[in-house]
Design an enzyme around this catalytic site. Structure first.
Site, PDB file in Angstrom:
ATOM      1  N   ASP A 156       0.825  -1.209   0.000  1.00 33.34           N
ATOM      2  CA  ASP A 156       0.000   0.000   0.000  1.00 33.34           C
ATOM      3  C   ASP A 156       0.856   1.256   0.000  1.00 33.34           C
ATOM      4  O   ASP A 156       1.453   1.611   1.022  1.00 33.34           O
ATOM      5  CB  ASP A 156      -0.934  -0.012   1.218  1.00 33.34           C
ATOM      6  N   ASP A 186      -8.006   3.368 -10.625  1.00 36.25           N
ATOM      7  CA  ASP A 186      -8.302   2.079  -9.994  1.00 36.25           C
ATOM      8  C   ASP A 186      -8.255   2.210  -8.463  1.00 36.25           C
ATOM      9  O   ASP A 186      -7.420   2.934  -7.914  1.00 36.25           O
ATOM     10  CB  ASP A 186      -7.246   1.061 -10.455  1.00 36.25           C
ATOM     11  N   GLU A 223     -12.705   4.721  -9.564  1.00 34.77           N
ATOM     12  CA  GLU A 223     -13.361   3.468  -9.214  1.00 34.77           C
ATOM     13  C   GLU A 223     -13.633   3.479  -7.718  1.00 34.77           C
ATOM     14  O   GLU A 223     -12.733   3.312  -6.899  1.00 34.77           O
ATOM     15  CB  GLU A 223     -12.514   2.256  -9.574  1.00 34.77           C
TER      16      GLU A 223
HETATM   17  O1  LIG Z   1      -9.968 -12.930  -4.919  1.00 37.79           O
HETATM   18  C1  LIG Z   1      -9.387 -12.005  -5.445  1.00 37.79           C
HETATM   19  N1  LIG Z   1      -9.309 -10.743  -4.852  1.00 37.79           N
HETATM   20  C2  LIG Z   1      -9.972 -10.443  -3.567  1.00 37.79           C
HETATM   21  C3  LIG Z   1     -11.381  -9.867  -3.817  1.00 37.79           C
HETATM   22  C4  LIG Z   1     -11.320  -8.692  -4.801  1.00 37.79           C
HETATM   23  O2  LIG Z   1     -10.604  -7.610  -4.175  1.00 37.79           O
HETATM   24  C5  LIG Z   1      -9.956  -6.686  -4.978  1.00 37.79           C
HETATM   25  C6  LIG Z   1     -10.468  -5.406  -5.166  1.00 37.79           C
HETATM   26  C7  LIG Z   1     -11.703  -4.924  -4.573  1.00 37.79           C
HETATM   27  C8  LIG Z   1     -12.901  -5.649  -4.599  1.00 37.79           C
HETATM   28  C9  LIG Z   1     -14.041  -5.122  -4.016  1.00 37.79           C
HETATM   29  C10 LIG Z   1     -14.018  -3.883  -3.388  1.00 37.79           C
HETATM   30  O3  LIG Z   1     -15.135  -3.324  -2.825  1.00 37.79           O
HETATM   31  C11 LIG Z   1     -12.839  -3.149  -3.396  1.00 37.79           C
HETATM   32  O4  LIG Z   1     -12.837  -1.916  -2.799  1.00 37.79           O
HETATM   33  C12 LIG Z   1     -11.677  -3.658  -3.971  1.00 37.79           C
HETATM   34  O5  LIG Z   1      -9.821  -4.468  -5.940  1.00 37.79           O
HETATM   35  C13 LIG Z   1      -8.627  -4.768  -6.513  1.00 37.79           C
HETATM   36  C14 LIG Z   1      -8.001  -3.763  -7.266  1.00 37.79           C
HETATM   37  C15 LIG Z   1      -6.775  -4.035  -7.855  1.00 37.79           C
HETATM   38  O6  LIG Z   1      -6.149  -3.072  -8.593  1.00 37.79           O
HETATM   39  C16 LIG Z   1      -6.165  -5.283  -7.723  1.00 37.79           C
HETATM   40  C17 LIG Z   1      -6.807  -6.290  -6.990  1.00 37.79           C
HETATM   41  O7  LIG Z   1      -6.219  -7.497  -6.850  1.00 37.79           O
HETATM   42  C18 LIG Z   1      -8.054  -6.032  -6.370  1.00 37.79           C
HETATM   43  C19 LIG Z   1      -8.731  -7.040  -5.586  1.00 37.79           C
HETATM   44  O8  LIG Z   1      -8.210  -8.182  -5.448  1.00 37.79           O
HETATM   45  C20 LIG Z   1      -8.709 -12.191  -6.811  1.00 37.79           C
HETATM   46  C21 LIG Z   1      -7.335 -12.807  -6.654  1.00 37.79           C
HETATM   47  C22 LIG Z   1      -6.400 -11.608  -6.602  1.00 37.79           C
HETATM   48  C23 LIG Z   1      -7.013 -10.606  -7.553  1.00 37.79           C
HETATM   49  N2  LIG Z   1      -8.433 -10.933  -7.433  1.00 37.79           N
HETATM   50  C24 LIG Z   1      -9.461 -10.119  -7.846  1.00 37.79           C
HETATM   51  O9  LIG Z   1     -10.619 -10.495  -7.670  1.00 37.79           O
HETATM   52  C25 LIG Z   1      -9.164  -8.788  -8.474  1.00 37.79           C
HETATM   53  C26 LIG Z   1     -10.170  -7.900  -8.473  1.00 37.79           C
HETATM   54  C27 LIG Z   1     -10.066  -6.555  -9.085  1.00 37.79           C
HETATM   55  C28 LIG Z   1      -8.981  -6.151  -9.841  1.00 37.79           C
HETATM   56  C29 LIG Z   1      -8.968  -4.868 -10.388  1.00 37.79           C
HETATM   57  C30 LIG Z   1     -10.025  -3.991 -10.145  1.00 37.79           C
HETATM   58  O10 LIG Z   1     -10.044  -2.731 -10.670  1.00 37.79           O
HETATM   59  C31 LIG Z   1     -11.112  -4.426  -9.360  1.00 37.79           C
HETATM   60  O11 LIG Z   1     -12.130  -3.558  -9.142  1.00 37.79           O
HETATM   61  C32 LIG Z   1     -11.123  -5.677  -8.840  1.00 37.79           C
END
Ligand SMILES: O=C(NCCCOc1c(-c2ccc(O)c(O)c2)oc2cc(O)cc(O)c2c1=O)[C@@H]1CCCN1C(=O)/C=C/c1ccc(O)c(O)c1
Length: 476
Positions: A156, A186, A223
């Site tokens: 972070d 993002d 976002e």
């Molecule tokens: O299970 C996962 N992640 C945990 C649940 C999703 O949480 C994430 C959120 C997120 C989710 C919900 C929220 O309310 C919030 O404030 C944040 O934002 C991200 C933004 C990023 O730049 C990179 C990331 O790895 C994440 C992320 O993991 C899988 C494996 C790692 C990446 N990923 C993911 O699912 C990746 C998700 C992802 C990636 C890029 C994005 O712009 C995004 O919105 C989500």
């Protein structure tokens, strides 16, 4: 700021998710320019961590701000912005500066090394001095934790640190020099609004060499995933720029899946809990929530439920609320799956069928007739407001946009067959959903509007598309 910097007469942004820069440049010239699209959101441009199975989310793990990714290098990026701006299509970059890559020793798409465990990213350079103390976000009801701790182990950055602000501003200003029109920020929810304000304040004016009027400022879309119920709300960010309105995606999914009646769409907008129209970037689905686990969850519509998806997209593009963004996907079965490749690593270019649809693993929703024709509809009606609202008390609705466009929807399980007020001048119009205007004839339905503005509208409940749309640029 909130002005999209679109060229006049254009609307409709498309997210060409995971496309390569050379392919985007060609798409601007061959399709988006000629069809009146206003802009493209591109995938992250900065060097990202290479993960074994090349999941789509590896591009959200920055290693440096070097412009080298699987989509191309800096030279290809610069050529893309030049070619797209030349045909009136703007470029918006998905920028990630909340965090840096997670996990152990790793290397980036540009060959840079990094050591996330010691918070060392020589490619920028960043050292541990530039990061917040390691802690995990475990409680979204603690605003301090959401801003100062780590999202799934992603290191972070401390955006309150002046060196970090300088490196981020340098990265964004480099993109402005290369001709971009704005940014999708993002994970903005994970950064303090005050820090974002300082960073945005350091942005240069847009590059007039790319056709922007002097003094133009970048369009900022933040976002902020705010479905209510968390400590942080989108209203903390709407003074700085627009926000991604996830409630729009969730609500439009519920309505067109039949969980809410279409008649309730008569007050679509802030009455549904959305941010102000000029602060709302709206969409049916996005790269994350189309995979089911993002915000909005199970009700989000995707290309996989195509009839409802086209109806929802048509409604979004016909309605004056917000700044619409069309998702353009690659097909996936696994939620981590990355884009189609030629060899497991190099992204494959889209190939095109004779009917202009895509193949080779690319879905290209933006090339579906019912969707790109509705971008043309949105261009034709301009800023005209909604008039002549009609509904049947359940799931059949219709409305006009001033005297320039008219749409009807049928989500009931029986035919819509009524004489309706279209608001349009008398004449014969082509329905741009079932077909298109081809010279002096219509390839799909024809609609005759009488001198009183009324027309008999038929939408069978078993037709391919539950929408009918006519406008002044599709008049015979
Ligand atoms: O299970 C996962 N992640 C945990 C649940 C999703 O949480 C994430 C959120 C997120 C989710 C919900 C929220 O309310 C919030 O404030 C944040 O934002 C991200 C933004 C990023 O730049 C990179 C990331 O790895 C994440 C992320 O993991 C899988 C494996 C790692 C990446 N990923 C993911 O699912 C990746 C998700 C992802 C990636 C890029 C994005 O712009 C995004 O919105 C989500």
């Amino acid at each position: 700021q909130f002005d999209t910097n679109y060229a006049s007469g254009r609307s409709g942004m498309v997210h060409l998710f995971e496309w390569k820069w050379d392919d985007i440049a060609a798409e601007c010239e061959n399709f988006l320019g000629p069809n009146g699209f206003a802009g493209v959101q591109v995938s992250p441009v900065n060097e990202n961590a290479v993960k074994d199975s090349r999941p789509w989310w590896e591009r959200y793990q920055p290693i440096s701000y070097k412009l080298v990714t699987r989509s191309g290098n800096e030279e290809q990026f610069a050529s893309m912005t030049r070619r797209c701006n030349a045909v009136g299509v703007r470029i918006y970059v998905d920028v990630i500066f909340n965090h840096m890559a997670a996990d152990g020793g790793t290397y980036g798409t540009g060959g840079s090394t990094a050591s996330p465990s010691s918070k060392s990213y020589p490619g920028v350079p960043y050292s541990s001095l530039d990061f917040n103390p390691t802690c995990a976000i475990s409680n979204y009801n603690d605003a301090n934790q959401v801003r100062n701790c780590e999202l799934v182990g992603l290191r972070d950055l401390n955006q309150g640190n002046s060196y970090v602000q300088e490196k981020i501003a340098e990265f964004l200003n480099h993109l402005i020099d290369l001709g971009v029109a704005g940014f999708r920020v993002d994970a903005a929810k994970h950064m303090w609004p005050a820090d974002l304000g300082v960073i945005y304040g350091r942005l240069k004016n847009l590059n007039t060499d790319h056709g922007f009027s002097s003094g133009s400022k970048a369009y900022i879309v933040q976002e902020v995933i705010d479905m209510g119920g968390e400590a942080i709300s989108k209203s903390e960010y709407t003074g700085l720029g627009a926000i991604t309105e996830f409630r729009h995606s969730d609500s439009i999914g519920k309505v067109f899946r039949g969980k809410d009646q279409l008649r309730y769409l008569s007050n679509w907008g802030t009455a549904w809990g959305f941010a102000a129209s000029d602060r709302s970037l709206v969409f049916v689905d996005n790269h994350d929530n189309q995979r089911g686990h993002g915000a909005g969850g199970a009700d989000v519509l995707t290309y996989k439920v195509s009839k409802q998806y086209k109806m929802a997209s048509a409604f979004m593009l016909a309605h004056p609320f917000g700044t619409p963004r069309v998702m353009s996907s690659f097909s996936f079965s696994d939620t981590d799956q990355g884009p189609p490749t030629t060899d497991g690593h190099n992204i494959a270019s889209p190939s095109f069928n004779s009917d202009n649809s895509c193949s080779g693993g690319w879905v290209c929703e933006h090339r579906w007739r019912q969707i790109y024709n509705m971008v043309a509809f949105r261009n034709a009606v301009g800023s005209d407001g909604i008039q002549n609202w009609w509904d049947n008390g359940s799931n059949q609705i219709a409305f006009s946009r001033g005297s320039r466009g008219f749409v009807a929807f049928n989500n009931d399980n029986y035919d819509l067959n009524s004489s309706l007020q279209t608001g349009l001048p008398a004449g014969t119009y082509c329905d741009v959903i079932s077909g298109t205007k081809n010279g002096s004839s219509c390839t799909g339905k024809t609609v005759t509007v009488g001198s009183d503005g009324r027309a008999s509208i038929y939408l069978g409940n078993s037709e391919d598309d539950g929408v009918l749309a006519i406008h002044v640029n599709a008049k015979l």
